[in-house]
Design an enzyme around this catalytic site. Structure first.
Site, mmCIF file in Angstrom:
data_model
loop_
_atom_site.group_PDB
_atom_site.id
_atom_site.type_symbol
_atom_site.label_atom_id
_atom_site.label_comp_id
_atom_site.label_asym_id
_atom_site.label_seq_id
_atom_site.Cartn_x
_atom_site.Cartn_y
_atom_site.Cartn_z
ATOM 1 N N HIS A 55 23.537 2.262 18.382
ATOM 2 C CA HIS A 55 24.649 1.319 18.163
ATOM 3 C C HIS A 55 25.070 0.701 19.483
ATOM 4 O O HIS A 55 26.067 1.113 20.051
ATOM 5 C CB HIS A 55 25.826 2.049 17.523
ATOM 6 C CG HIS A 55 26.809 1.146 16.846
ATOM 7 N ND1 HIS A 55 27.908 0.631 17.488
ATOM 8 C CD2 HIS A 55 26.847 0.671 15.582
ATOM 9 C CE1 HIS A 55 28.602 -0.107 16.642
ATOM 10 N NE2 HIS A 55 27.979 -0.095 15.477
ATOM 11 N N PHE A 56 24.505 -0.219 20.004
ATOM 12 C CA PHE A 56 23.265 -0.893 19.657
ATOM 13 C C PHE A 56 22.329 -0.791 20.851
ATOM 14 O O PHE A 56 22.792 -0.931 21.980
ATOM 15 C CB PHE A 56 23.512 -2.375 19.355
ATOM 16 C CG PHE A 56 24.416 -2.605 18.186
ATOM 17 C CD1 PHE A 56 23.922 -2.520 16.888
ATOM 18 C CD2 PHE A 56 25.758 -2.871 18.364
ATOM 19 C CE1 PHE A 56 24.756 -2.746 15.803
ATOM 20 C CE2 PHE A 56 26.594 -3.085 17.283
ATOM 21 C CZ PHE A 56 26.095 -3.025 16.004
#
Length: 148
Positions: A55-56
């Protein structure tokens, strides 16, 4: 956040109030506590957090739901303090509802979240709390939470 601010509850005491453990314990320190009204704590956000792997990739951002979870954990410590009880009798405080959630800024590795919770009402073991998270004095998330 003032680094010289005294620690009211360290991680060992926090762990006596919360059943959460790594990687889901999201409160590092309590820095202020008014037992009948409010609490302030911190969460140091580091690149070592397991959620940053996905993420991410290439642009790590703390998931907003985890910011809210950190706030819910903080509010549950306040609920214990207001009740005058201590954990250990098999009682667990559960997050029940979330209203008016707003995410205003991204939380990135290296940020220090200042977590704040104020009790709105507490009746028969059910509490409503106004919560907010700040980074460098700016609100990054806020909501109204209910716990039972």
């Amino acid at each position: 956040m003032n680094p010289s601010k005294p620690c009211v509850m360290d991680i060992a005491e926090i762990m006596r109030y919360l059943p959460h453990r790594y990687p889901f314990l999201l409160v590092d320190r309590i820095v202020e506590l008014d037992q009948n009204k409010s609490i302030r704590g911190i969460k140091n956000v580091t690149i070592n957090e397991p959620f940053f792997q996905g993420h991410f990739p290439g642009y790590p951002v703390m998931p907003g739901v985890l910011v809210i979870e950190a706030l819910a954990q903080l509010a549950s410590i306040l609920a214990w303090k207001i009740s005058g009880r201590s954990p250990g009798d098999g009682t667990i405080i559960f997050f029940a509802t979330i209203d008016n959630a707003r995410f205003r800024k991204q939380v990135r590795p290296g940020d220090q979240l200042l977590l704040e919770s104020e009790v709105q009402r507490m009746v028969r073991g059910v509490g409503k709390f106004a919560v907010r998270a700040k980074v460098d004095g700016e609100i990054v998330a806020e909501a109204d939470l209910m716990a039972a």
